[in-house]
Design an enzyme around this catalytic site. Structure first.
Site, PDB file in Angstrom:
ATOM      1  CE  LYS A   1      -4.254   2.016   2.115  1.00 39.58           C
ATOM      2  NZ  LYS A   1      -4.969   2.248   0.964  1.00 39.58           N
TER       3      LYS A   1
HETATM    4  N1  PMP Z   1      -8.084  -1.646  -2.741  1.00 38.00           N
HETATM    5  C1  PMP Z   1      -7.742  -0.512  -3.034  1.00 38.00           C
HETATM    6  C2  PMP Z   1      -6.811  -0.144  -4.090  1.00 38.00           C
HETATM    7  C3  PMP Z   1      -7.540   0.452  -1.930  1.00 38.00           C
HETATM    8  O1  PMP Z   1      -7.174   1.412  -2.010  1.00 38.00           O
HETATM    9  C4  PMP Z   1      -8.152   0.134  -0.791  1.00 38.00           C
HETATM   10  C5  PMP Z   1      -8.350   1.070   0.486  1.00 38.00           C
HETATM   11  N2  PMP Z   1      -7.391   0.893   1.365  1.00 38.00           N
HETATM   12  C6  PMP Z   1      -8.881  -1.113  -0.600  1.00 38.00           C
HETATM   13  C7  PMP Z   1      -8.751  -2.039  -1.469  1.00 38.00           C
HETATM   14  C8  PMP Z   1      -9.793  -1.356   0.654  1.00 38.00           C
HETATM   15  O2  PMP Z   1      -8.923  -1.759   1.674  1.00 38.00           O
HETATM   16  P1  PMP Z   1      -9.191  -1.483   3.246  1.00 38.00           P
HETATM   17  O3  PMP Z   1     -10.430  -2.480   3.409  1.00 38.00           O
HETATM   18  O4  PMP Z   1      -8.085  -2.296   3.877  1.00 38.00           O
HETATM   19  O5  PMP Z   1      -9.470  -0.240   3.460  1.00 38.00           O
END
Ligand code: PMP
Length: 308
Positions: free
Chosen positions: A156
């Site tokens: 991320k």
């Molecule tokens: N995919 C992407 C590309 C994202 O940016 C996010 C947001 N963080 C998610 C999925 C969802 O992840 P999470 O549930 O951990 O926020």
């Protein structure tokens, strides 16, 4: 704009006091990893709950590890957790909030250096992202999702959002609210900032972790609550584009977006443009769970004001 207290490098300062060099690799090349974390206020309990805080911190440190960003020994999960709680307390938020935790390359050594890596924690008020009865229209993007062979979506990192930006801006230019990426195998991956679920024959389906997706914390949460609390069958499997056209229900999920029904894909309507039954049940459970109104998922919440 309010000048909130943030954690920056070695301590708490005002936002306006935080300075970062234009020479740093974070500024020049976007060498950073980050997390978005939501906090939900419960006025009856007079407490604020951070949703899956520990899991976010673990993912943050794993993202740093995959990029060989060498964090100081001091930056343990426990340390980061305690500073996030302290940050919210110092700002005395009594409303729903959004927290940003970021590790960034804080020197002028170029994009291949390993450190020093600094910690930035900030928070600001943020309410629900949408009205419950509304859904979004999506297109299947003409942009492909980044992949593990060149630009891993599992990490991320800020720069991943260039791929997201290209896709989302294209979708909006063409009149859609949002979009869905396909991956290199032409199967469905995720949205630009959220993961995707569909329902077929009453089964809740989401692409597997190898479908060029982020290891989403909400993806994991929805799979667990659907199975454990609602008795819904779940499946992690590849999804074809055309399955989006015939799905009984579809929704996006993620920290910022929470859970958002998809009413249309490529102009083909899903569930006659209504919130589906399974989506609605998941939505109701999710919003009671994150505010500590469901004891079963209390372990996913960190209390800001009543503990520690
Ligand atoms: N995919 C992407 C590309 C994202 O940016 C996010 C947001 N963080 C998610 C999925 C969802 O992840 P999470 O549930 O951990 O926020």
């Amino acid at each position: 704009m309010k000048d909130y207290t943030i954690y920056f490098r070695n301590g708490f300062v005002r936002e306006s006091e935080a300075m970062i060099s234009f020479r740093s690799a974070s500024f020049q090349y976007g060498i950073n990893v980050f997390e978005g974390i939501r906090g939900y206020y419960n006025s009856t309990k007079n407490d604020l709950y951070l949703f899956r805080l520990k899991d976010h911190i673990i993912r943050l440190l794993r993202s740093a590890e995959m990029l060989d960003l060498r964090t100081d020994k001091r930056l343990t999960p426990e340390f980061i957790e305690s500073k996030i709680i302290e940050l919210v307390r110092l700002n005395n938020f009594k409303e729903d909030i959004y927290i940003r935790a970021c590790l960034f390359l804080d020197d002028d050594g170029g994009w291949s250096s390993h450190g020093p890596v600094s910690l930035l924690l900030s928070a600001f008020p943020k309410g629900r992202s949408f009205v419950e009865t509304e859904g979004i229209s999506c297109c299947v993007s003409s942009w492909r999702r980044i992949n593990d062979g060149s630009f891993p979506p599992r990490i991320k990192a800020g720069p991943n959002y260039l791929n997201s930006r290209l896709a989302l801006l294209e979708a909006k230019r063409n009149g859609y609210d949002y979009c869905v990426f396909l991956n290199d195998r032409q199967s469905v991956s995720e949205g630009p900032g959220a993961c995707l679920f569909i329902v077929r024959d009453g089964v809740l389906i989401t692409p597997p972790l190898y479908a060029s997706i982020l290891e989403s914390i909400n993806r994991d949460s929805f799979l667990e609550i659907a199975k454990k609390s609602l008795g819904i069958d779940i499946k992690e499997r590849e999804i074809d584009r055309t399955e989006l056209y015939i799905a009984e229900e579809a929704f996006m999920a993620g920290t910022a977006i929470e859970i958002k029904p998809v009413f249309m894909v490529d102009h083909i309507t899903t569930n006659e443009g209504n919130v589906g039954n399974i989506t609605k049940r998941l939505m109701d459970l999710y919003f009671s769970m994150v505010r500590n109104e469901n004891i079963e998922y209390r372990h996913w919440l960190s209390s800001v004001y009543k503990e520690g």
